[in-house]
Design a protein around this motif. Structure first.
Motif, PDB file in Angstrom:
ATOM      1  N   VAL A  43      64.953 -45.549  59.975  1.00 44.00           N
ATOM      2  CA  VAL A  43      64.783 -44.231  60.608  1.00 44.00           C
ATOM      3  C   VAL A  43      66.121 -43.500  60.671  1.00 44.00           C
ATOM      4  O   VAL A  43      66.212 -42.302  60.369  1.00 44.00           O
ATOM      5  CB  VAL A  43      64.182 -44.374  62.022  1.00 44.00           C
ATOM      6  CG1 VAL A  43      64.232 -43.041  62.772  1.00 44.00           C
ATOM      7  CG2 VAL A  43      62.745 -44.864  61.943  1.00 44.00           C
ATOM      8  N   ALA A  44      67.173 -44.218  61.053  1.00 40.54           N
ATOM      9  CA  ALA A  44      68.497 -43.609  61.178  1.00 40.54           C
ATOM     10  C   ALA A  44      69.030 -43.142  59.831  1.00 40.54           C
ATOM     11  O   ALA A  44      69.613 -42.054  59.722  1.00 40.54           O
ATOM     12  CB  ALA A  44      69.469 -44.602  61.814  1.00 40.54           C
ATOM     13  N   VAL A  45      68.831 -43.946  58.805  1.00 44.30           N
ATOM     14  CA  VAL A  45      69.296 -43.566  57.467  1.00 44.30           C
ATOM     15  C   VAL A  45      68.526 -42.355  56.953  1.00 44.30           C
ATOM     16  O   VAL A  45      69.108 -41.438  56.359  1.00 44.30           O
ATOM     17  CB  VAL A  45      69.175 -44.750  56.488  1.00 44.30           C
ATOM     18  CG1 VAL A  45      69.408 -44.292  55.050  1.00 44.30           C
ATOM     19  CG2 VAL A  45      70.177 -45.835  56.854  1.00 44.30           C
ATOM     20  N   ILE A  46      67.224 -42.339  57.184  1.00 42.13           N
ATOM     21  CA  ILE A  46      66.410 -41.191  56.768  1.00 42.13           C
ATOM     22  C   ILE A  46      66.916 -39.920  57.444  1.00 42.13           C
ATOM     23  O   ILE A  46      67.113 -38.884  56.797  1.00 42.13           O
ATOM     24  CB  ILE A  46      64.921 -41.425  57.105  1.00 42.13           C
ATOM     25  CG1 ILE A  46      64.340 -42.511  56.202  1.00 42.13           C
ATOM     26  CG2 ILE A  46      64.118 -40.126  56.960  1.00 42.13           C
ATOM     27  CD1 ILE A  46      62.951 -42.964  56.600  1.00 42.13           C
ATOM     28  N   GLN A  47      67.143 -39.987  58.752  1.00 41.47           N
ATOM     29  CA  GLN A  47      67.653 -38.829  59.478  1.00 41.47           C
ATOM     30  C   GLN A  47      69.050 -38.452  58.997  1.00 41.47           C
ATOM     31  O   GLN A  47      69.352 -37.281  58.762  1.00 41.47           O
ATOM     32  CB  GLN A  47      67.673 -39.131  60.977  1.00 41.47           C
ATOM     33  CG  GLN A  47      68.503 -38.159  61.816  1.00 41.47           C
ATOM     34  CD  GLN A  47      67.949 -36.750  61.824  1.00 41.47           C
ATOM     35  OE1 GLN A  47      66.771 -36.558  61.557  1.00 41.47           O
ATOM     36  NE2 GLN A  47      68.787 -35.772  62.136  1.00 41.47           N
ATOM     37  N   GLY A  48      69.911 -39.444  58.869  1.00 41.33           N
ATOM     38  CA  GLY A  48      71.287 -39.169  58.478  1.00 41.33           C
ATOM     39  C   GLY A  48      71.409 -38.540  57.115  1.00 41.33           C
ATOM     40  O   GLY A  48      72.196 -37.605  56.910  1.00 41.33           O
ATOM     41  N   SER A  50      64.861 -33.103  57.507  1.00 44.02           N
ATOM     42  CA  SER A  50      64.907 -34.372  58.235  1.00 44.02           C
ATOM     43  C   SER A  50      63.662 -34.547  59.107  1.00 44.02           C
ATOM     44  O   SER A  50      63.087 -35.632  59.173  1.00 44.02           O
ATOM     45  CB  SER A  50      66.167 -34.432  59.099  1.00 44.02           C
ATOM     46  OG  SER A  50      66.170 -33.400  60.069  1.00 44.02           O
ATOM     47  N   SER A  51      63.228 -33.463  59.771  1.00 46.78           N
ATOM     48  CA  SER A  51      62.059 -33.570  60.654  1.00 46.78           C
ATOM     49  C   SER A  51      60.813 -33.949  59.866  1.00 46.78           C
ATOM     50  O   SER A  51      60.002 -34.769  60.305  1.00 46.78           O
ATOM     51  CB  SER A  51      61.828 -32.253  61.403  1.00 46.78           C
ATOM     52  OG  SER A  51      61.546 -31.193  60.500  1.00 46.78           O
ATOM     53  N   GLY A  52      60.669 -33.362  58.687  1.00 50.12           N
ATOM     54  CA  GLY A  52      59.519 -33.692  57.853  1.00 50.12           C
ATOM     55  C   GLY A  52      59.506 -35.160  57.460  1.00 50.12           C
ATOM     56  O   GLY A  52      58.471 -35.830  57.512  1.00 50.12           O
ATOM     57  N   HIS A  53      60.667 -35.690  57.085  1.00 50.53           N
ATOM     58  CA  HIS A  53      60.743 -37.094  56.677  1.00 50.53           C
ATOM     59  C   HIS A  53      60.524 -38.033  57.859  1.00 50.53           C
ATOM     60  O   HIS A  53      59.901 -39.088  57.705  1.00 50.53           O
ATOM     61  CB  HIS A  53      62.099 -37.374  56.018  1.00 50.53           C
ATOM     62  CG  HIS A  53      62.187 -36.901  54.602  1.00 50.53           C
ATOM     63  ND1 HIS A  53      62.430 -35.575  54.281  1.00 50.53           N
ATOM     64  CD2 HIS A  53      62.051 -37.554  53.419  1.00 50.53           C
ATOM     65  CE1 HIS A  53      62.454 -35.447  52.964  1.00 50.53           C
ATOM     66  NE2 HIS A  53      62.233 -36.632  52.419  1.00 50.53           N
ATOM     67  N   LEU A  54      61.014 -37.656  59.039  1.00 50.95           N
ATOM     68  CA  LEU A  54      60.800 -38.505  60.215  1.00 50.95           C
ATOM     69  C   LEU A  54      59.325 -38.552  60.606  1.00 50.95           C
ATOM     70  O   LEU A  54      58.823 -39.580  61.070  1.00 50.95           O
ATOM     71  CB  LEU A  54      61.632 -37.990  61.394  1.00 50.95           C
ATOM     72  CG  LEU A  54      63.140 -38.231  61.330  1.00 50.95           C
ATOM     73  CD1 LEU A  54      63.816 -37.636  62.559  1.00 50.95           C
ATOM     74  CD2 LEU A  54      63.453 -39.719  61.219  1.00 50.95           C
ATOM     75  N   ILE A  55      58.620 -37.443  60.428  1.00 51.84           N
ATOM     76  CA  ILE A  55      57.187 -37.417  60.718  1.00 51.84           C
ATOM     77  C   ILE A  55      56.419 -38.229  59.685  1.00 51.84           C
ATOM     78  O   ILE A  55      55.484 -38.969  60.009  1.00 51.84           O
ATOM     79  CB  ILE A  55      56.670 -35.959  60.742  1.00 51.84           C
ATOM     80  CG1 ILE A  55      57.283 -35.197  61.922  1.00 51.84           C
ATOM     81  CG2 ILE A  55      55.142 -35.929  60.843  1.00 51.84           C
ATOM     82  CD1 ILE A  55      57.012 -33.703  61.891  1.00 51.84           C
TER      83      ILE A  55
END
Length: 267
Positions: A9-14, A23-28
């Motif tokens: 999750v952190a790497v995706i956001q970072g 980033s929001s789309g990928h976290l969802i």
């Protein structure tokens, strides 16, 4: 939460916070596509704070100038580079804070967290970024940033409240349309992220702090640390690549991902 999931999750956001791919789309999408438990608001806030630290470190000179500019504005000075930067960041942040607060309080933000919405925004705003990047001039630098341009970029930034749009992508789009070079458009976009993330963190942080326990704080601290490292690396690479590469690779990624999500949503 397992360490591996926190790390992912952190790497995706970072990686996605500063690249124009949302980033929001990928976290969802991450829990929807993997079947894992949603990381929750505590982790979302934590990884955003981690990326905030990365952009502050990378653009420390600009941040110091803006902080000095705040003091200059308080003394009635608006003619210095620092004061103009601080004023521009304030103007650019107001629209997204106001609209974001309304969406959050009315719960409309939650209603937009769907695969179909993210698919459409990925696709549409990816094409818009390509158009702006191809047609935009290269005649302005960050030193030319004034209140009018800051307000226009702030209005573009409001669109980032729709999941999948990408805050960095849409503000870079607006800057490129106004004639800022690729690297300067990205620089202004990154600086705009600082007050925006701070405002979001204040709004959501108060809510999650009241509910979080010791385990949640530990997980959040780890996630923030991982996100800081990933964001700093991604930001460094993107800013270097912009000297010789356009935004087209990000557009291609957005279009492919958007089309795939729409097929999954409507098939």
């Amino acid at each position: 939460m397992p360490i591996l999931q926190l790390f992912l999750v952190a790497v995706i956001q970072g990686v996605t916070e500063f690249l124009p791919i949302s980033s929001s789309g990928h976290l969802i999408l991450f829990p929807q596509l993997t079947g894992l438990q949603d990381q929750g608001q505590v982790i979302d806030v934590a990884v955003h704070l981690g990326t905030l630290g990365a952009v502050i470190v990378y653009f420390w000179r600009d941040v110091k100038q803006a902080l000095a500019g705040v003091l200059e504005l308080c003394c009635g000075r608006v003619d210095t580079p620092g004061a103009r930067l601080a004023l521009g960041l304030a103007i650019a942040t107001v629209p997204v804070v106001l609209v974001g607060a309304i969406l959050h309080l009315t719960h409309l933000d939650a209603a937009m967290r769907s695969m179909a919405v993210i698919g459409w925004t990925m696709l549409i705003f990816g094409v818009v970024l390509f158009w702006a990047d191809r047609t935009g001039a290269n005649i302005k630098s960050a030193a030319d940033w004034r209140s009018r341009d800051a307000l226009i970029m702030g209005l573009w930034q409001v669109l980032s409240l729709i999941p999948g749009t990408s805050r960095s992508g849409i503000t870079i789009t607006g800057a490129r349309r106004m004639g800022y070079s690729r690297s300067e458009a990205a620089r202004l976009s990154m600086l705009m992220s600082i007050p925006t993330i701070v405002a979001s963190g204040v709004l959501l942080g108060a809510e999650v702090a009241a509910k979080a326990d010791g385990t949640a704080f530990r997980d959040g601290a780890l996630a923030a640390l991982f996100a800081f490292g990933a964001a700093l690396l991604a930001l460094t690479l993107m800013m270097r690549l912009l000297r010789s590469v356009s935004f087209t690779p990000y557009v291609v990624y957005r279009v492919i991902l958007g089309a795939g999500l729409l097929i999954m949503a409507y098939w």
